[in-house]
Design an enzyme around this catalytic site. Structure first.
Site, PDB file in Angstrom:
ATOM      1  NE  ARG B  32      -3.631  -2.977   1.202  1.00 31.40           N
ATOM      2  CZ  ARG B  32      -3.364  -4.089   1.619  1.00 31.40           C
ATOM      3  NH1 ARG B  32      -2.315  -4.632   1.251  1.00 31.40           N
ATOM      4  NH2 ARG B  32      -4.690  -4.457   0.683  1.00 31.40           N
ATOM      5  CG  ASP B 142     -22.863   6.096   4.824  1.00 32.24           C
ATOM      6  OD1 ASP B 142     -22.496   5.042   5.486  1.00 32.24           O
ATOM      7  OD2 ASP B 142     -22.111   6.780   3.841  1.00 32.24           O
TER       8      ASP B 142
END
Lengths: 183, 271
Positions: B32, B142
């Site tokens: 990453r 959300d």
């Protein structure tokens, strides 16, 4: 302001504190700091700290510096947190704190500097390592330089710190910092 | 990435966020970090670390954290926490409501994404309160309206349901081709709606919850915002209410106002 001072409901006082973050005037900052000291509910105090962070002016930094001298550990820690989060705004005041005769204040200043993302912080930490007479202050600055230091000058400064003090704790801190700086 | 580089980065991330990467995660972190290095065009770890460390906007640290904490959501995620909720927290809450008949429970899945957590909680509530004088509701919110549309549909692929016990799969899902659709009984128990966790006015309206689930959401906020959201959560909870964070998250690093409760299956924060 009345709600924050007098409302019996904690939730109302919390939201009143947060609302005050929309008013960055110096007198509001002073009022918030006064309430922070006098307020007995921790959640309301936390809301006040959040409001001070959101306001983020020079006045906030000045008042938080005063809080560093408080007997109350919560107030001191909150002040450090605010100063760390306010980054560049804190830099000037923290620089002054490095000259404070009280080593605890200088240690607070080093802890704030070590969390800043400003390159000037590295120069100031280097200066601490070079001239500060207190071993704890120097060791903390060395630890941060290990993470933040990039150039030969930083490495040289850290190396010399071990020569200024003969202390196994500092020697270990220097060793770890130098290792980190090689990466 | 050398082990020393890994430790330097790991220690910094831990200090800033409380997220800890074990040495076994070196390869995971390395991949990453390499992707982030390519994205910003630097070719050494040293240059990357300096870039991230001194990025005043905090954006690069955030980008790296996003990459390291990819939020793959699925049913019954972090099973031990859910077990704690089912077997320890629900009974404790119900005991505290002994004067009520029926007992009412309100649960909030904050940052619910495509709905897997909210439906999981609904399954647990149905199972744990069956036959008891208990009513309950789940609010699932959300910021992203696209994920809410998906959540309301309640249609999931095989990966999302991989940890659902067979008995619940049969009881609460209908097979639709390659997909699994949650049954209407679950869907009508959940209120899905849009909410920005930093919207002060709307957060103020969120009140009287017994439990809030906000797992792996606060890691995407900056320090100041995270503090503020934690306060809103505190005020949205009933006295004695619980908040569940992701297993790598720590409320104590955000604010000292919650109590830490050690249960058999997990450590949870309480008002």
């Amino acid at each position: 302001m009345d709600i924050l001072s007098t409302h019996p409901e904690e939730k109302e006082r919390c939201y009143a504190a947060l609302e005050l973050s929309n008013f960055p005037q110096d007198d509001v900052v002073e009022y918030l700091v006064t309430r922070l000291v006098e307020e007995e509910s921790r959640p309301v105090q936390e809301a006040i700290v959040s409001a001070l962070i959101a306001i983020g002016t020079e006045a906030v930094v000045r008042w938080c510096t005063e809080l560093l001298r408080s007997e109350d550990a919560y107030l001191r820690n909150s002040a450090i947190e605010v100063l760390q989060l306010l980054q560049h705004t804190s830099l000037g005041v923290v620089k002054e704190l490095l000259q404070d005769p009280d080593p605890d204040m200088r240690l607070f200043a080093v802890n704030v500097l070590g969390e800043l993302k400003a390159r000037e912080a590295v120069e100031l930490l280097r200066r601490v390592v070079e001239v500060d007479e207190n071993i704890n202050v120097v060791a903390t600055a060395v630890e941060y330089l290990g993470e933040m230091g990039l150039c030969d000058e930083d490495r040289e400064t850290v190396r010399k710190a071990a020569e200024r003090f003969s202390d196994p704790f500092l020697e270990y801190a220097v060793e770890v910092a130098l290792k980190k700086m090689e990466i | 990435m050398t082990i020393e580089e890994f430790i330097k980065l790991r220690d910094y991330i831990y200090r800033k966020t409380g997220i800890y990467f074990d040495k076994k995660k070196l390869y995971y972190v390395e991949k990453r970090v390499e992707a982030r290095m390519r994205a910003i065009g630097v070719d050494s770890f040293r240059a990357y670390f300096a870039w991230m460390r001194f990025d005043t906007s905090g954006r690069e640290l955030q980008e790296l954290l996003n990459a390291l904490t990819v939020n793959e959501t699925y049913f019954f995620r972090e099973y031990q926490q859910l077990r704690c909720f089912a077997e320890e927290v629900i009974p404790e809450i119900l005991r505290s409501k002994n004067g009520q008949n029926p007992k009412k429970m309100r649960i909030w899945s904050a940052g619910c994404s495509t709905g897997e957590e909210a439906y999981t909680l609904a399954i647990i509530m149905l199972e744990m309160t069956r036959g008891l004088p208990v009513t309950w509701e789940i609010h699932a919110t959300d910021l992203n309206t696209d994920v809410l549309v998906q959540a309301k549909k309640g249609l999931y692929g095989k990966r999302a349901i991989k940890d659902v016990p067979e008995v619940y799969l049969a009881r609460y899902f209908n097979r639709v081709g390659e997909h699994f659709e949650v049954c209407s009984e679950l869907r009508r128990r959940i209120f899905f709606y849009q909410l920005n966790l930093l919207d002060r006015e709307n957060m103020r309206k969120m009140a009287d919850f017994d439990v809030i689930f906000c797992r792996n959401v606060l890691i995407y906020f900056d320090d100041a915002s995270r503090r503020e959201v934690a306060l809103y959560f505190y005020e949205a909870l009933r006295k004695g209410g619980f908040i569940f964070l992701g297993h790598s998250e720590s409320m104590s690093r955000i604010t000292p106002i919650f109590r830490l409760r050690k249960f058999k299956n997990a450590i949870i924060y309480q008002k």
